[in-house]
Each structure stands twice: as structure tokens, then as C-alpha cells.
Design an enzyme around this catalytic site. Structure first.
Site, PDB file in Angstrom:
ATOM      1  N   CYS A  77       0.840  -1.191   0.000  1.00 13.10           N
ATOM      2  CA  CYS A  77       0.000   0.000   0.000  1.00 13.10           C
ATOM      3  C   CYS A  77       0.878   1.244   0.000  1.00 13.10           C
ATOM      4  O   CYS A  77       1.927   1.285   0.644  1.00 13.10           O
ATOM      5  CB  CYS A  77      -0.969  -0.004   1.183  1.00 13.10           C
ATOM      6  SG  CYS A  77      -0.367   0.773   2.676  1.00 13.10           S
ATOM      7  N   GLU A  78       0.447   2.228  -0.755  1.00 12.76           N
ATOM      8  CA  GLU A  78       1.288   3.417  -0.895  1.00 12.76           C
ATOM      9  C   GLU A  78       1.189   4.354   0.302  1.00 12.76           C
ATOM     10  O   GLU A  78       1.951   5.302   0.410  1.00 12.76           O
ATOM     11  CB  GLU A  78       0.954   4.154  -2.190  1.00 12.76           C
ATOM     12  CG  GLU A  78      -0.414   4.800  -2.236  1.00 12.76           C
ATOM     13  CD  GLU A  78      -0.682   5.403  -3.621  1.00 12.76           C
ATOM     14  OE1 GLU A  78      -0.130   4.902  -4.611  1.00 12.76           O
ATOM     15  OE2 GLU A  78      -1.451   6.370  -3.676  1.00 12.76           O
ATOM     16  N   HIS A  79       0.257   4.097   1.206  1.00  8.56           N
ATOM     17  CA  HIS A  79       0.134   4.965   2.370  1.00  8.56           C
ATOM     18  C   HIS A  79       1.043   4.540   3.520  1.00  8.56           C
ATOM     19  O   HIS A  79       1.485   5.374   4.305  1.00  8.56           O
ATOM     20  CB  HIS A  79      -1.326   5.007   2.847  1.00  8.56           C
ATOM     21  CG  HIS A  79      -2.255   5.549   1.811  1.00  8.56           C
ATOM     22  ND1 HIS A  79      -3.502   5.022   1.554  1.00  8.56           N
ATOM     23  CD2 HIS A  79      -2.089   6.563   0.925  1.00  8.56           C
ATOM     24  CE1 HIS A  79      -4.075   5.694   0.570  1.00  8.56           C
ATOM     25  NE2 HIS A  79      -3.243   6.628   0.166  1.00  8.56           N
ATOM     26  N   HIS A  80       1.291   3.232   3.647  1.00 12.37           N
ATOM     27  CA  HIS A  80       2.128   2.741   4.741  1.00 12.37           C
ATOM     28  C   HIS A  80       3.302   1.892   4.249  1.00 12.37           C
ATOM     29  O   HIS A  80       4.118   1.457   5.047  1.00 12.37           O
ATOM     30  CB  HIS A  80       1.300   1.899   5.718  1.00 12.37           C
ATOM     31  CG  HIS A  80       0.137   2.634   6.312  1.00 12.37           C
ATOM     32  ND1 HIS A  80      -1.113   2.640   5.740  1.00 12.37           N
ATOM     33  CD2 HIS A  80       0.045   3.406   7.423  1.00 12.37           C
ATOM     34  CE1 HIS A  80      -1.935   3.375   6.464  1.00 12.37           C
ATOM     35  NE2 HIS A  80      -1.262   3.863   7.495  1.00 12.37           N
ATOM     36  N   CYS A 137      -1.629  -3.046   6.760  1.00 11.75           N
ATOM     37  CA  CYS A 137      -1.631  -1.777   7.503  1.00 11.75           C
ATOM     38  C   CYS A 137      -2.905  -1.661   8.344  1.00 11.75           C
ATOM     39  O   CYS A 137      -2.944  -0.898   9.315  1.00 11.75           O
ATOM     40  CB  CYS A 137      -1.496  -0.583   6.564  1.00 11.75           C
ATOM     41  SG  CYS A 137      -2.814  -0.417   5.357  1.00 11.75           S
TER      42      CYS A 137
HETATM   43 ZN   LIG Z   1      -1.959   1.373   4.154  1.00 14.90          ZN
END
Ligand SMILES: [Zn+2]
Length: 212
Positions: A93-96, A164
Site C-alpha cells: 500500500c502506498e500509504h504505509h 496496515c
Molecule cells: Zn496502508
């Protein structure tokens, strides 16, 4: 047919750091976690992490359209859905930058070209091996098939478990995210869509995803 804008695969203006700089960044993160990057067990870790990155993010090195263009054949009158289900993948995931474990299901109704099934699996892999959000990955796969093969329709459903979410934050260890992208006859014809959805046999069969 309107297409959602896709994130650029590579930003050519971004200068890639050297391998030594990347390894230094890993040492920084180890120190941030509270450990000593020089101790014996961690000394080789930056090198191993960078090698792992080369595998996990290999998708930036490949052009997904080229992949599908390389092999296609005439359909010889075949006019039923082509379906490949349970394509397992690992993404991040690009957020975490945390792993996503999932499976993709792809169906399309050929107009005059088909592609080897292994190419569909490779297509999932190319997009999975990039920093992703599941919604965009779903759309990218469907849109690429539509652009290159020009079929009567494309259906893509992805089920993903996001670590995440399962290992931190709200800790919902059983939650699975389902995303779908339906184009052409799969969007316009409920029977065709239902045929596809029945065939892929979603785990949460009641929760049939809406089209997007
Ligand atoms: Zn994430």
C-alpha cells in the site's frame, strides 16, 4: 468510454538514489525503530532490504501494455467469457508501504483478440509490484486490457487484505477489501456481470460488489 486517470508509472524527473543512499535510509529507519544498525544481526539488513525492494517493486521496470501486446491471437469465432480467477498477488500500500495480500479475478469477452492466460497473471503482477491503492490497481488492470485487446467488455474484481489495517491501527484481522471495475458488456448487461460474479465465487458471496 470514460477512463479514470491513472497514476504515472514512473516519474522520469525523479532522480534515483544510489544503492548506498538507499541502504543508509534503511539504517536510519532501524535507528528510528530504536535498534542499533551496527549490531551483528542487523549489519546485513540494509543490503537485504534493498534486494527485497528490487523484487517487490519490479513492476516499475515493465510496461504493462507491451506485456499484453506481445502475444495475441485471432479468436476463431470464440464468443464466450474468458475468465482467470484466483490470481494471487502481493502488493504494497502506498500509504504505509505495508504488504497487501490478495487475489484478482479477471474476465473479458473477446472481440477479435485473446491473450495467453499467463499474460493476464503477469499483468496483475506488474501492477501489484508497485506502490498501490487497491482501487487504482483494479482500474489499471481493467483499463489496460480494454485499451490493448479492445474486447466487448472487461471485469476485474480484487479481494485484498491490507496489513496496515490488520496488524496496526484498527486491527481488523479478518477484514477483506473488495473492489471491482466493470467495463462494456459487464457494466451494461446485468446477466453477463452475474455470470462473471457467479463464476469467480467470492468468499463473501452476499456482498457482491457494485460496479465502479
Ligand atoms: Zn496502508
Amino acid at each position: 468510454m470514460p477512463r479514470k486517470a491513472e497514476a504515472p508509472a514512473l516519474a522520469p524527473s525523479i532522480e534515483r538514489p544510489s544503492r548506498a543512499e538507499a541502504e543508509d535510509a534503511v539504517r536510519t529507519l532501524i535507528r528510528w525503530a530504536g535498534d542499533n544498525p551496527m549490531r551483528e544481526g542487523l549489519a546485513g539488513t540494509p543490503d537485504r532490504v534493498i534486494r527485497a525492494y528490487e523484487e517487490w517493486f519490479a513492476g516499475y521496470e515493465e510496461d504493462p501494455e507491451d506485456l499484453l501486446k506481445r502475444t495475441f491471437e485471432e479468436v476463431g469465432g470464440y464468443d464466450e467469457i474468458v475468465l482467470l480467477r484466483d490470481i494471487r498477488f502481493t502488493s504494497h500500500c502506498e500509504h504505509h508501504m505495508a504488504p497487501i495480500f490478495g487475489r484478482a479475478h479477471i474476465g473479458y469477452l473477446p472481440r477479435n483478440r485473446v491473450v495467453g492466460l499467463s499474460k493476464l497473471a503477469r499483468l496483475v503482477e506488474v501492477y501489484a509490484k508497485r506502490l498501490q491503492i487497491q482501487e487504482r490497481m483494479t482500474a489499471e488492470i481493467a483499463n489496460t486490457i480494454e485499451r490493448v485487446l479492445n474486447p466487448h467488455g472487461v471485469a476485474v474484481v480484487i479481494e485484498g487484505t491490507h496489513t496496515c489495517m490488520t496488524t496496526r491501527g484498527v486491527h481488523k484481522s479478518q477484514a477483506t477489501m473488495v473492489t471491482s471495475r466493470m467495463l462494456g458488456v459487464f457494466r451494461d448487461n446485468p446477466e453477463t456481470r452475474q455470470e462473471f460474479l457467479s463464476a469467480i465465487d467470492l468468499r463473501g458471496a452476499r456482498g457482491v460488489p457494485a460496479t465502479s
